[in-house]
Design a protein around this motif. Structure first.
Motif, short mmCIF file in Angstrom:
data_model
loop_
_atom_site.label_atom_id
_atom_site.label_comp_id
_atom_site.label_asym_id
_atom_site.label_seq_id
_atom_site.Cartn_x
_atom_site.Cartn_y
_atom_site.Cartn_z
N VAL A 1 -111.24 58.92 -14.88
CA VAL A 1 -110.44 59.91 -15.62
C VAL A 1 -111.28 60.55 -16.72
CG1 VAL A 1 -108.43 60.22 -17.13
CG2 VAL A 1 -108.23 58.87 -15.03
N ALA A 2 -112.06 59.74 -17.42
CA ALA A 2 -112.92 60.29 -18.48
C ALA A 2 -113.91 61.30 -17.91
CB ALA A 2 -113.67 59.17 -19.19
N LEU A 3 -114.52 60.96 -16.79
CA LEU A 3 -115.46 61.87 -16.15
C LEU A 3 -114.75 63.11 -15.62
CD1 LEU A 3 -118.37 62.34 -15.21
CD2 LEU A 3 -117.77 61.17 -13.09
N ALA A 4 -113.63 62.91 -14.94
CA ALA A 4 -112.88 64.03 -14.37
C ALA A 4 -112.39 64.99 -15.44
CB ALA A 4 -111.70 63.51 -13.54
N GLN A 5 -112.00 64.45 -16.59
CA GLN A 5 -111.51 65.28 -17.69
C GLN A 5 -112.63 66.06 -18.35
OE1 GLN A 5 -108.36 65.81 -18.56
NE2 GLN A 5 -108.92 67.17 -20.21
N SER A 6 -113.82 65.49 -18.36
CA SER A 6 -114.93 66.13 -19.07
C SER A 6 -115.67 67.14 -18.21
CB SER A 6 -115.90 65.09 -19.62
OG SER A 6 -116.48 64.35 -18.56
N LEU A 7 -115.45 67.15 -16.91
CA LEU A 7 -116.10 68.11 -16.02
C LEU A 7 -115.26 69.37 -15.86
CD1 LEU A 7 -117.27 65.69 -13.18
CD2 LEU A 7 -118.70 66.80 -14.90
N PRO A 8 -115.91 70.47 -15.51
CA PRO A 8 -115.12 71.68 -15.22
C PRO A 8 -114.21 71.45 -14.02
CG PRO A 8 -117.48 72.18 -15.35
CD PRO A 8 -117.34 70.69 -15.37
N GLY A 9 -113.09 72.11 -14.01
CA GLY A 9 -112.18 72.00 -12.88
C GLY A 9 -110.91 71.25 -13.24
N VAL A 10 -110.07 71.11 -12.25
CA VAL A 10 -108.77 70.47 -12.42
C VAL A 10 -108.95 68.96 -12.35
CG1 VAL A 10 -106.45 70.32 -11.44
CG2 VAL A 10 -107.70 72.47 -11.35
N ILE A 11 -108.34 68.24 -13.29
CA ILE A 11 -108.54 66.80 -13.38
C ILE A 11 -108.08 66.07 -12.11
CG2 ILE A 11 -106.37 66.37 -14.58
CD1 ILE A 11 -107.83 64.13 -16.12
N ALA A 12 -106.99 66.50 -11.50
CA ALA A 12 -106.50 65.83 -10.29
C ALA A 12 -107.48 66.02 -9.13
CB ALA A 12 -105.13 66.37 -9.90
N VAL A 13 -108.04 67.21 -9.02
CA VAL A 13 -109.02 67.47 -7.96
C VAL A 13 -110.29 66.66 -8.22
CG1 VAL A 13 -110.44 69.24 -6.86
CG2 VAL A 13 -108.07 69.75 -7.47
N ASN A 14 -110.75 66.67 -9.47
CA ASN A 14 -111.95 65.89 -9.81
C ASN A 14 -111.73 64.40 -9.55
OD1 ASN A 14 -113.06 68.30 -10.63
ND2 ASN A 14 -112.91 67.87 -12.81
N THR A 15 -110.54 63.90 -9.90
CA THR A 15 -110.22 62.49 -9.69
C THR A 15 -110.16 62.16 -8.21
OG1 THR A 15 -109.00 62.46 -11.77
CG2 THR A 15 -108.56 60.67 -10.24
N ALA A 16 -109.50 62.99 -7.43
CA ALA A 16 -109.42 62.77 -5.98
C ALA A 16 -110.81 62.78 -5.36
CB ALA A 16 -108.54 63.83 -5.33
N THR A 17 -111.64 63.71 -5.79
CA THR A 17 -113.00 63.80 -5.27
C THR A 17 -113.79 62.54 -5.61
OG1 THR A 17 -112.92 66.20 -5.54
CG2 THR A 17 -115.09 65.22 -5.25
#
Length: 182
Positions: free
Chosen positions: A49-65
């Motif tokens: 979640v920390a990584l997904a939140q800090s990257l560009p893009g949607v957090i749910a998509v980043n988390t799923a990826t």
């Protein structure tokens, strides 16, 4: 192939039945991937979640990826990402067609207001859940409080708050290492 279908299905269900955006999905993703399927540990989920939140893009998509990649590599990331985005993509097309047809219907506007308010509760729940896991010491509380103040009170971009948090974490870790060696 079974694992790929399972990744797609899990994230499709999350994408289909979660309203309020990516942060509202975090408790459901945590339940599915940590509690139910044990694809990630709690610590890995917090890092995700920390990584997904800090990257560009949607957090749910980043988390799923992230979860898909952790479970089954590139194909896992692809299946999980398509799974979480397909419902939103389909629904938004249908909603746009529907809203164009109903115009300024007060009942539709009322329903959207209610959904928005309920989504706020889901986001607050995600923040509370993450806070319980992350905010365990003075350092994490200080970084969280300062970051919040930077963003809310001083209108600093969240990007700079994240960068400042990363720098503070590196400095803190260096000081801790130096103390251990001494």
């Amino acid at each position: 192939m079974k694992d790929l279908v399972q990744l797609f299905t899990v994230f499709f269900k999350i994408g289909m039945f979660t309203f309020g955006g990516g942060l509202a999905m975090i408790p459901l993703i945590q339940r599915a991937v940590v509690d139910d399927r044990h694809w990630l540990t709690e610590t890995e989920m917090v890092d995700c979640v920390a990584l997904a939140q800090s990257l560009p893009g949607v957090i749910a998509v980043n988390t799923a990826t992230y979860v898909g990649n952790k479970k089954k590599g590139f194909l896992g990331a692809l299946f999980a990402t398509i799974g979480v985005t397909l419902p939103s993509f389909t629904i938004i097309i249908l909603v746009v067609l529907f809203l164009n047809a109903v115009g300024d219907n007060p009942y539709v506007e009322g329903a959207l207001t209610g959904v928005t308010a309920a989504s706020c509760a889901l986001i607050a729940m995600a923040a509370f859940s993450l806070g319980k896991q992350i905010l365990r010491g003075a350092f994490t509380w200080i970084v969280a409080t300062v970051s919040f103040a930077m963003i809310v009170l001083f209108d600093v971009s969240a990007v700079w708050a994240i960068v400042a948090g990363a720098v503070a974490g590196c400095v803190y870790q260096a000081v801790q290492e130096r103390r251990r060696v001494s």
